[in-house]
Design an enzyme around this catalytic site. Sequence first.
Site, short mmCIF file in Angstrom:
data_model
loop_
_atom_site.label_atom_id
_atom_site.label_comp_id
_atom_site.label_asym_id
_atom_site.label_seq_id
_atom_site.Cartn_x
_atom_site.Cartn_y
_atom_site.Cartn_z
N MET A 30 -30.83 9.49 -13.51
CA MET A 30 -29.70 9.67 -14.43
C MET A 30 -29.44 8.35 -15.16
O MET A 30 -28.33 8.12 -15.67
CB MET A 30 -28.47 10.14 -13.67
CG MET A 30 -28.72 11.50 -12.98
SD MET A 30 -27.24 12.46 -12.65
CE MET A 30 -26.39 11.40 -11.52
N HIS A 37 -34.49 2.37 -8.33
CA HIS A 37 -35.27 3.26 -9.21
C HIS A 37 -36.66 2.67 -9.46
O HIS A 37 -37.66 3.40 -9.50
CB HIS A 37 -34.58 3.42 -10.57
CG HIS A 37 -33.29 4.16 -10.54
ND1 HIS A 37 -32.09 3.57 -10.83
CD2 HIS A 37 -33.02 5.46 -10.26
CE1 HIS A 37 -31.12 4.47 -10.75
NE2 HIS A 37 -31.65 5.61 -10.40
N GLY A 147 -35.31 9.00 -4.03
CA GLY A 147 -34.88 7.93 -3.13
C GLY A 147 -34.25 8.48 -1.86
O GLY A 147 -33.52 9.47 -1.89
N ARG A 187 -23.70 3.59 -9.43
CA ARG A 187 -22.23 3.53 -9.38
C ARG A 187 -21.72 2.16 -8.95
O ARG A 187 -20.55 1.85 -9.17
CB ARG A 187 -21.69 4.60 -8.42
CG ARG A 187 -21.81 6.00 -8.99
CD ARG A 187 -21.11 7.02 -8.11
NE ARG A 187 -21.12 8.35 -8.69
CZ ARG A 187 -22.13 9.22 -8.58
NH1 ARG A 187 -23.20 8.88 -7.91
NH2 ARG A 187 -22.06 10.41 -9.15
O1 PAF Z 1 -30.63 11.43 -7.83
C1 PAF Z 1 -30.34 11.58 -9.04
O2 PAF Z 1 -30.28 10.62 -9.82
C2 PAF Z 1 -30.06 12.97 -9.58
O3 PAF Z 1 -29.39 13.75 -8.63
C3 PAF Z 1 -31.31 13.70 -10.09
C4 PAF Z 1 -32.31 13.95 -8.98
C5 PAF Z 1 -31.97 12.88 -11.20
C6 PAF Z 1 -30.94 15.06 -10.66
O4 PAF Z 1 -30.04 14.94 -11.72
#
Ligand code: PAF
Length: 282
Positions: A30, A37, A147, A187
């Site tokens: 997201m 990430h 993750g 966040r």
């Molecule tokens: O983990 C996340 O960032 C979200 O839940 C995902 C898997 C991209 C789905 O929107």
Amino acid sequence: MHVVLTGADWHKYWLKSLKKDKSIGLVPTMGALHEGHFDLVRKARQESDIVVVSIFVNPTQFHNQEDFDNYPSTLEEDLAKLELEKVDFVFIPKTETIYPEKPKLSIHFGNLETVLEGAFRPGHFNGVAIVVSKLFNIIKPHTAYFGQKDLQQTGIIRRLVNDLSMNINLVIVPTRREDDGLAMSSRNLRLSPEERKQALILSSSLTKAKQELLAGKPWFEVHNQIKRDFEEVPLASLEYFELVHPESFVSYTDFDLTKKSSLCVAAYLGKIRLIDNLPIIP
Ligand code: PAF
């Protein structure tokens, strides 16, 4: 690195990769990308011929509008960093592309979704399952990377893939932490400096509980102590701290060295909700 905005756009690249028999690795995100990430991206880069990162803040998985409205966005930085990681494609769909209409389908996961995150965020896993299914159908990856910080989410996605016989390999990458132990999360960007300091209670309580359980202290004593520890942190408000089976997410009432277990925690720091987990017996 190509930026792709629609499924139709991606389809032509997908056809080319299919002809050349290339493997596709997808990292769904997201945005507001952090080193956690990038661990997923690097793993994908090692294992897949073509790496696709999706960036889409999925409205249907937020049950709290304020959380959705304030979800951090750092798109330009994200793109620059993904380029450095040698990502091949970034898929950045608009909401109308993913949701031309409101889905009528809802996906339920039985007991998996009535506990922990499911209990505190009604509808959350339905939203995750719908968007992940859409991303899988659009990108058609061979492997998808998630993750371990979102432990219950990984359980839900595994269930989705198995129950719908999706031919997708799932790779779960361990949680990346800041030097002081705080689990990396988009966040975290929204924490004030004071909340950031006090947020350490999440990771420190997990480590403390793990040590005490392994030293033989009964779970109910550990649990009560952790709840008291949280009460002493003024900006923290504990939602749950549970010892669970890491696949069924059923809570244990006792600790047993012979059974798989993980600790899971969710707490607010001011208005920001954070989660974390720690495997005890993998
Ligand atoms: O983990 C996340 O960032 C979200 O839940 C995902 C898997 C991209 C789905 O929107």
